[in-house]
Design a protein around this motif. Structure first.
Motif, PDB file in Angstrom:
ATOM      1  N   GLU A 104       0.968  -1.130  -0.066  1.00 15.78           N
ATOM      2  CA  GLU A 104      -0.011  -0.442   0.077  1.00 15.78           C
ATOM      3  C   GLU A 104       0.649   0.639  -0.235  1.00 15.78           C
ATOM      4  N   TRP A 105       1.922   0.794   0.684  1.00 22.78           N
ATOM      5  CA  TRP A 105       2.862   2.567   0.992  1.00 22.78           C
ATOM      6  C   TRP A 105       3.518   2.638  -0.763  1.00 22.78           C
ATOM      7  N   LEU A 106       3.521   0.952  -1.137  1.00 21.33           N
ATOM      8  CA  LEU A 106       4.586   1.717  -2.485  1.00 21.33           C
ATOM      9  C   LEU A 106       4.081   2.839  -2.926  1.00 21.33           C
ATOM     10  N   ASN A 107       2.198   2.897  -3.010  1.00 23.86           N
ATOM     11  CA  ASN A 107       1.468   3.215  -4.323  1.00 23.86           C
ATOM     12  C   ASN A 107       1.105   4.469  -3.814  1.00 23.86           C
ATOM     13  N   GLY A 108       1.242   5.547  -2.153  1.00 23.68           N
ATOM     14  CA  GLY A 108       1.150   6.571  -2.062  1.00 23.68           C
ATOM     15  C   GLY A 108       2.660   7.461  -1.734  1.00 23.68           C
ATOM     16  N   GLY A 109       2.519   8.831  -1.945  1.00 23.89           N
ATOM     17  CA  GLY A 109       3.145   9.905  -2.183  1.00 23.89           C
ATOM     18  C   GLY A 109       4.295   9.982  -1.848  1.00 23.89           C
ATOM     19  N   GLU A 110       4.996   8.913  -0.266  1.00 24.21           N
ATOM     20  CA  GLU A 110       6.236   9.559  -0.574  1.00 24.21           C
ATOM     21  C   GLU A 110       6.579   8.486  -1.261  1.00 24.21           C
ATOM     22  N   ALA A 111       6.365   7.221  -1.796  1.00 24.58           N
ATOM     23  CA  ALA A 111       6.944   6.323  -1.800  1.00 24.58           C
ATOM     24  C   ALA A 111       7.410   6.862  -3.697  1.00 24.58           C
ATOM     25  N   GLN A 112       6.042   7.016  -4.168  1.00 26.68           N
ATOM     26  CA  GLN A 112       6.013   7.444  -5.851  1.00 26.68           C
ATOM     27  C   GLN A 112       6.870   8.613  -5.968  1.00 26.68           C
ATOM     28  N   THR A 113       7.190   9.315  -4.725  1.00 21.56           N
ATOM     29  CA  THR A 113       7.951  11.134  -4.357  1.00 21.56           C
ATOM     30  C   THR A 113      10.100  10.594  -5.224  1.00 21.56           C
ATOM     31  N   ILE A 114       9.953   9.004  -4.275  1.00 23.92           N
ATOM     32  CA  ILE A 114      11.570   8.644  -4.446  1.00 23.92           C
ATOM     33  C   ILE A 114      11.704   7.685  -5.622  1.00 23.92           C
ATOM     34  N   PHE A 115      10.072   7.093  -5.533  1.00 25.27           N
ATOM     35  CA  PHE A 115      10.773   6.721  -7.884  1.00 25.27           C
ATOM     36  C   PHE A 115      11.164   7.940  -8.454  1.00 25.27           C
ATOM     37  N   ARG A 116       9.982   9.341  -8.386  1.00 26.22           N
ATOM     38  CA  ARG A 116      10.490  10.099 -10.071  1.00 26.22           C
ATOM     39  C   ARG A 116      11.875  10.297  -9.411  1.00 26.22           C
ATOM     40  N   ARG A 117      12.137  10.176  -8.434  1.00 24.23           N
ATOM     41  CA  ARG A 117      13.902  11.093  -8.311  1.00 24.23           C
ATOM     42  C   ARG A 117      15.197   9.617  -8.965  1.00 24.23           C
ATOM     43  N   TYR A 118      14.833   8.127  -8.581  1.00 20.38           N
ATOM     44  CA  TYR A 118      14.774   7.598  -9.107  1.00 20.38           C
ATOM     45  C   TYR A 118      15.079   7.161 -10.647  1.00 20.38           C
ATOM     46  N   ASN A 119      13.793   8.488 -10.908  1.00 20.17           N
ATOM     47  CA  ASN A 119      14.186   8.078 -12.974  1.00 20.17           C
ATOM     48  C   ASN A 119      13.203   7.011 -12.621  1.00 20.17           C
ATOM     49  N   TYR A 120      12.487   6.431 -12.703  1.00 20.69           N
ATOM     50  CA  TYR A 120      11.372   5.385 -12.296  1.00 20.69           C
ATOM     51  C   TYR A 120       9.822   6.559 -13.118  1.00 20.69           C
ATOM     52  N   ASP A 121       9.395   5.920 -13.887  1.00 22.24           N
ATOM     53  CA  ASP A 121       7.531   7.063 -14.096  1.00 22.24           C
ATOM     54  C   ASP A 121       6.529   6.580 -13.724  1.00 22.24           C
ATOM     55  N   PRO A 122       5.802   7.085 -13.780  1.00 26.49           N
ATOM     56  CA  PRO A 122       4.491   7.059 -12.691  1.00 26.49           C
ATOM     57  C   PRO A 122       3.681   5.317 -13.424  1.00 26.49           C
ATOM     58  N   PRO A 123       3.248   4.444 -13.004  1.00 27.41           N
ATOM     59  CA  PRO A 123       2.258   3.588 -13.476  1.00 27.41           C
ATOM     60  C   PRO A 123       1.345   3.709 -14.548  1.00 27.41           C
ATOM     61  N   GLY A 124       1.135   5.000 -15.195  1.00 28.31           N
ATOM     62  CA  GLY A 124       0.534   4.928 -15.344  1.00 28.31           C
ATOM     63  C   GLY A 124      -1.242   4.628 -15.566  1.00 28.31           C
ATOM     64  N   GLU A 125      -2.280   4.101 -16.660  1.00 26.39           N
ATOM     65  CA  GLU A 125      -3.273   3.824 -16.644  1.00 26.39           C
ATOM     66  C   GLU A 125      -3.161   2.276 -16.362  1.00 26.39           C
ATOM     67  N   ALA A 126      -1.692   1.361 -16.190  1.00 30.71           N
ATOM     68  CA  ALA A 126      -2.088   0.099 -15.692  1.00 30.71           C
ATOM     69  C   ALA A 126      -2.592  -0.085 -14.506  1.00 30.71           C
ATOM     70  N   SER A 127      -3.622  -1.328 -14.656  1.00 34.39           N
ATOM     71  CA  SER A 127      -4.609  -1.995 -14.451  1.00 34.39           C
ATOM     72  C   SER A 127      -3.633  -3.212 -12.868  1.00 34.39           C
ATOM     73  N   PRO A 128      -4.351  -3.528 -11.786  1.00 38.16           N
ATOM     74  CA  PRO A 128      -3.683  -4.625 -11.157  1.00 38.16           C
ATOM     75  C   PRO A 128      -4.587  -6.061 -12.294  1.00 38.16           C
ATOM     76  N   LEU A 129      -2.772  -6.693 -11.424  1.00 40.50           N
ATOM     77  CA  LEU A 129      -2.945  -7.763 -12.198  1.00 40.50           C
ATOM     78  C   LEU A 129      -3.430  -9.020 -10.796  1.00 40.50           C
ATOM     79  N   ARG A 130      -4.273  -9.508 -11.472  1.00 40.18           N
ATOM     80  CA  ARG A 130      -5.214 -10.833 -10.911  1.00 40.18           C
ATOM     81  C   ARG A 130      -5.092 -12.735 -12.082  1.00 40.18           C
ATOM     82  N   PRO A 131      -5.180 -13.529 -11.285  1.00 40.76           N
ATOM     83  CA  PRO A 131      -5.240 -15.026 -11.665  1.00 40.76           C
ATOM     84  C   PRO A 131      -5.848 -15.131 -13.072  1.00 40.76           C
TER      85      PRO A 131
END
Length: 320
Positions: free
Chosen positions: A293-320
């Motif tokens: 849950e934290w990985l999709n929150g503001g704190e983690a996403q800010t870290i992702f941007r700083r390390y050149n990761y792009d947001p997931p966009g419109e990608a949907s969750p995966l299920r079996p």
């Protein structure tokens, strides 16, 4: 005689006091040398198996932020996503959380019943990283600046190119897909083989954690990479066109004719989305759920941007 005994008693007390103080001082010194997790149970361990390309992020800012915010001590295992997925599905390893790149490895885990859902957390694209120490550095820099053709430089005699194993690592397949797309869209027949040689080319294949280091040392001239990887090693890279770099979310639908067969298994190109799942048999279930849950929150996403990761966009969750 009594004076002698008193002095002896005083000396004995002094020795005991010195020993007690020395023991106390030593105990404090030992405790100070231990990690915080050894002194308190406030930081519960969280075992995370993650795509090897994420090493710099996971073992750096993400690890420290998780400790501070979630009071979890992250224990990471970095390896090719496909190899990790097989280990998890086969019961060989039992992490709390699995983070993969591309849907395929995560679907292996979901369909084996090891998790119920995987959340998209980030996005990247393929690039060509290169070494400043390479004798081809000027030509590679010119290509990065749009003043030359990258595919021509990569065909230079003597150029040492590095990539990962397409059997165990999605990136090993993704560089092949990028070259196949370039061959198709640039109308350059045979381009993939000219740059990469055979699918399993032992002269080019290295373990993922070592590829960027080999570039940094000058052992390799150029190598496949995700956009997130060169930065921590201070390496330059060539940006590939969007039609080639696998950044699109519908790359397979757009190019149904592109496929790769390795060890009897056929793969199609997939979008470069990172997914995270809390595993059903996680030893630390609460920590796993909180971390995903934290990985999709503001704190983690800010870290992702700083390390050149792009947001997931419109990608949907995966299920079996």
């Amino acid at each position: 005689m009594m004076r002698f005994d008193a002095v002896s008693m005083l000396n004995e007390m002094t020795r005991r006091q010195l020993l007690d103080r020395a023991f106390a001082f030593g105990a404090v010194a030992v405790m100070r040398s231990l990690p915080l997790s050894a002194l308190t149970d406030a930081f519960a361990p969280l075992d995370v198996a993650y795509a090897g390309s994420m090493g710099s992020l996971m073992e750096g800012p993400l690890k420290s932020s998780v400790a501070q915010t979630l009071k979890l001590e992250l224990h990471g295992r970095a390896q090719g996503s496909s190899a990790l997925a097989q280990l998890i599905a086969g019961g060989s390893i039992r992490p709390d959380v699995f983070i993969s790149v591309t849907p395929g490895p995560m679907l292996t885990v979901l369909r084996a019943g090891n998790a119920g859902i995987a959340q998209p957390i980030a996005h990247t694209e393929m690039v060509i990283a290169y070494s400043r120490k390479s004798k081809f550095a000027l030509k590679l820099t010119a290509a990065a600046e749009g003043k030359g053709n990258w595919w021509e430089v990569l065909q230079e005699p003597g150029l040492r190119f590095g990539r990962t194993d397409p059997v165990t690592d999605p990136q090993g397949r993704n560089i092949i897909f990028s070259m196949m797309l370039a061959e198709k869209l640039l109308r350059r027949p045979g381009l993939t083989a000219k740059i990469l040689g055979p699918t399993i080319n032992q002269q080019q294949i290295f373990t993922e954690p070592t590829v960027q280091a080999r570039l940094q040392s000058g052992e390799l001239d150029a190598a496949s990479a995700y956009k997130i990887q060169p930065g921590p090693f201070n390496l330059p890279y060539i940006t590939l066109p969007a039609e080639i770099n696998l950044s699109g979310e519908h790359v397979h639908a757009d190019h149904p004719d592109i496929s790769l067969t390795v060890n009897g298994k056929t793969y199609q190109p997939e979008p470069l989305i990172f997914y995270a799942a809390a595993l059903n048999d996680a030893p630390n279930k609460k920590g796993a759920a909180a971390f995903v849950e934290w990985l999709n929150g503001g704190e983690a996403q800010t870290i992702f941007r700083r390390y050149n990761y792009d947001p997931p966009g419109e990608a949907s969750p995966l299920r079996p």
